[in-house]
Design an enzyme around this catalytic site. Sequence first.
Site, PDB file in Angstrom:
ATOM      1  CG  ASP A   1      -1.940  -0.944   1.590  1.00  0.00           C
ATOM      2  OD1 ASP A   1      -1.898  -2.026   0.315  1.00  0.00           O
ATOM      3  OD2 ASP A   1      -2.050  -1.308   2.589  1.00  0.00           O
TER       4      ASP A   1
ATOM      5  CG  HIS B   1      -5.624 -11.972  -3.154  1.00  0.00           C
ATOM      6  ND1 HIS B   1      -7.028 -11.509  -2.911  1.00  0.00           N
ATOM      7  CD2 HIS B   1      -4.951 -11.423  -2.239  1.00  0.00           C
ATOM      8  CE1 HIS B   1      -7.015 -11.216  -1.870  1.00  0.00           C
ATOM      9  NE2 HIS B   1      -6.290 -11.392  -0.946  1.00  0.00           N
TER      10      HIS B   1
ATOM     11  CG  HIS C   1      20.646  -0.988 -28.949  1.00  0.00           C
ATOM     12  ND1 HIS C   1      21.763  -1.613 -29.325  1.00  0.00           N
ATOM     13  CD2 HIS C   1      20.642   0.138 -29.257  1.00  0.00           C
ATOM     14  CE1 HIS C   1      22.457  -0.774 -29.772  1.00  0.00           C
ATOM     15  NE2 HIS C   1      22.307   0.627 -29.341  1.00  0.00           N
TER      16      HIS C   1
END
Length: 862
Positions: A258, A391, A760
């Site tokens: 969070d 989830h 690259h």
Amino acid sequence: MAANPLDRVAQQLEKILPASTQPNSPHLSGAATPPPFAWTEGRGSAPPTPGKRRTRLACLTSGGDSAGMNAAVRAVVKMAIARGCEAYVVREGWEGLVRGNEESSHVPTDNATSPPLAGAPVDVNAPQRKGGFVATYGEGELLKEGEGEQTLKGRYIIRVGWDDVRGFASIGGTLIGTARCAAFREIEGRRKAALNLVRHGIDALVVCGGDGSLTGADRLRAEWPEHIQALLESGDISQEQYDTYKHLNIVGLVGSIDNDMAGTDMTIGATTALHRICDAVDSISSTASSHSRAFVIEVMGRHCGWLALMAAIATGADYMFIPERPPTAEDWQSSMCKVLSRHRDEGKRKTIVIIAEGAHDCNLNPITPDMVKDVLSNRLGLDTRVTTLGHTQRGGNPVAYDRILATLQGAEAVEAVLASTPNTPSPVIGIQENKITRQPLMDAVAKTQEVAKAIERKDFEGALGLRDPEFEDCLHAFRATTRLNTEYRVPENERMRVGIIHTGAPAGGMNAATRTAVRYCLCHGHTPVAIYNGFVGLLEGNVAELTWLRVDQWGTRGGSELGTNRTLPAEDMEAIARKLAEYKLDSLLIVGGFEAMVAVNQLDQARNHYKALNIPLVHLPATISNNVPITEWSIGSDTSINVLVDACDAIKQSASASRNRVFVVETQGAGCGYIAMLGALASGANIVYTPEGGINLKQLVTDVEFLKKRYQQDVAGKSEGRLVIRSEKASKTYSTEVLSNILAEEGKDLFDARLVSLGHTLQGGVPSPRDRTRAVRLTVKCIDWLEEQNRAGASGAASIAIQGAGIRFVPVGEMMGAADMKHRRGKVQWWQSMQKLVDVLSGRVNLENEPLDSGIVPTATS
Ligand code: ADP
């Protein structure tokens, strides 16, 4: 007073065992797998004072899982062993500590391979590692495949060795398990936990979890004297144990998706969750566009809107609801419809609304995804779908930043726990301003809970004030790039034609910068003018005004939509000046790396000769190599590390599936070793070679010996891939091919070697959310700065630099002064001191005789 029988056995054994088995024996450094440095002649230092009892340090993960917890456990275990401690893990969080190890629990009988009984010294005469428990547990396979439950049944407190955490960094969730534990909320439960800690002789604990888990940690520590006294009185522990374990040191690590912990700019797992969200929203966006649909996407975050806000910015969402800043109008439905219908009027085919799970209106009534859907369907007639990401946001492999953060913080947690005294409050490890920090755990928890309380009081400004400065900046940037109304327009006489140009090699996030520049300019009443194909394009007249809708999809794209090249303005300054005048450009935003900085300097230096150059010039650093001086981060430098880490995971996996193999991975980065060093830390590479450190023969010989010894110690029959990361300019002589050949030759029967050149690919496909959000935040600041210069009649030339969480405009002269022009990098590079940590974690450096806090965890200033 009946002491634990295991402890009695341990004490007796300690008295009777010969000196060679006493704690200074390398074999005692960590379960059945000792640290490599104890038996290599590498750069390790001498063992600690004979007879001195080693600290037993345990680590647990608790509460909601988050990606990066394993990397934290790995760093704690390795650092603990490197510091001369015995390392333990506690399975299943507080639950495991309350339960402890059942005496009847299954313990493998093969002494050669089983972990030692808690508290008892290892049988050092037993042959080392013949396969079995430690080896497989070490790779997390038993736990992953469910066999761990059976083997470890009834055993929660496990002594672990160096190799037990091998490969942990790249795995999501937590391999040592986590749980919610009701018993630990009660004092009786915490007393049982205390008893188990004493029984196992553990005197230091590192807890990785959210605010709940850390509150539990603080309680345990605060009550410790009371617990230990009660245990003595009840006869559960002896007087000797009481005297020995009078103090318990606890340190917290914040593992939470969070990003809601006060006092730290980032929590372990939040960046990975943001990646998962952005991947999902990017996918949803393409189908939304195809069907001209609206999507309402709910993301996690409890009281914290960080995930929703950053996802909204990174994906270019149209609207967003977060708890800290609810809609100001009671009739939020009408406000939202006004914004979204204007977007549709502009010609948008999709509508994306992101909603945090804790969203509410200004009266704290919940705003749910279904409510939003009904409004969009009924009032705007949009075909609307709801997606709850749930989830999936927690899962998956940790991204590079979470691995690095968890590794730095895990290492610091060991330093902090060993430095703790009975009188210092338990610290929590955080990161602020790009520096790893320690602060009192309870202060951080209390401040975190303040946010929820402020929201409950409807003090939304107060709640916002408790977030870091980036949060507010991003909120402002989101509004300014999504609103089409005229409220932010500057007075007519302050409006500019702002040129936007890319210079140098492409980097992830350049397009997000262009999108933001265009939208922000339009929002303020300026005219955004795109210069395609760099300074060459300017000379060719490849210049056009951009519209709000034109750039809508650019934010998530890699490469450079405008086109970019390395041509510098000095090649024909007179013609450049003429073109700037022809297109009536009042200011210039130059996005790019080292070349872009040099370009700004050339333009600045030529001002006396050409009037048209007397306009404000701002440089936004964007390069995968992160070699622009002064700024700690350039846009694109996070994408490149992620590409490297993903590639390294795949490469290692291929070796583990087939044979013992060392991969020499070559990275880009020109004269700067940033990609190699951070990539090495994140991917758990054994050796890293950078241009700054170079390569020499003596070192090469040591490194070959080191790798040989690592392979000699491996379990027979088990294949293992190891990584050597080499920056492309680390040495002219010892090229990647030469290195790989030397290793293959020297490895003989132990391992072979292969080279991999990532080239690259590091410029990345999809830019990482971190690069995108950074691009948005910094571009807004750049346009603000151009406005200020213009308003003041000034024509400064500066680069925007990130220093910690702060942002500074640095005059181009100062930038050039800080640059090492020969190697094209900064004279000072904050990440360089990570070399030592890479060496410690690969097992080459023993820290037992180093003083604590000797700068092993690098910070921006160390
Ligand atoms: P998180 O750590 O992710 O915030 P929780 O709030 O569920 O998750 O806390 C995880 C565990 O930490 C709980 O199951 C409990 O064992 C312990 N814990 C939480 N709050 C407290 C508390 N106030 N006192 C003691 N233990 C607590």
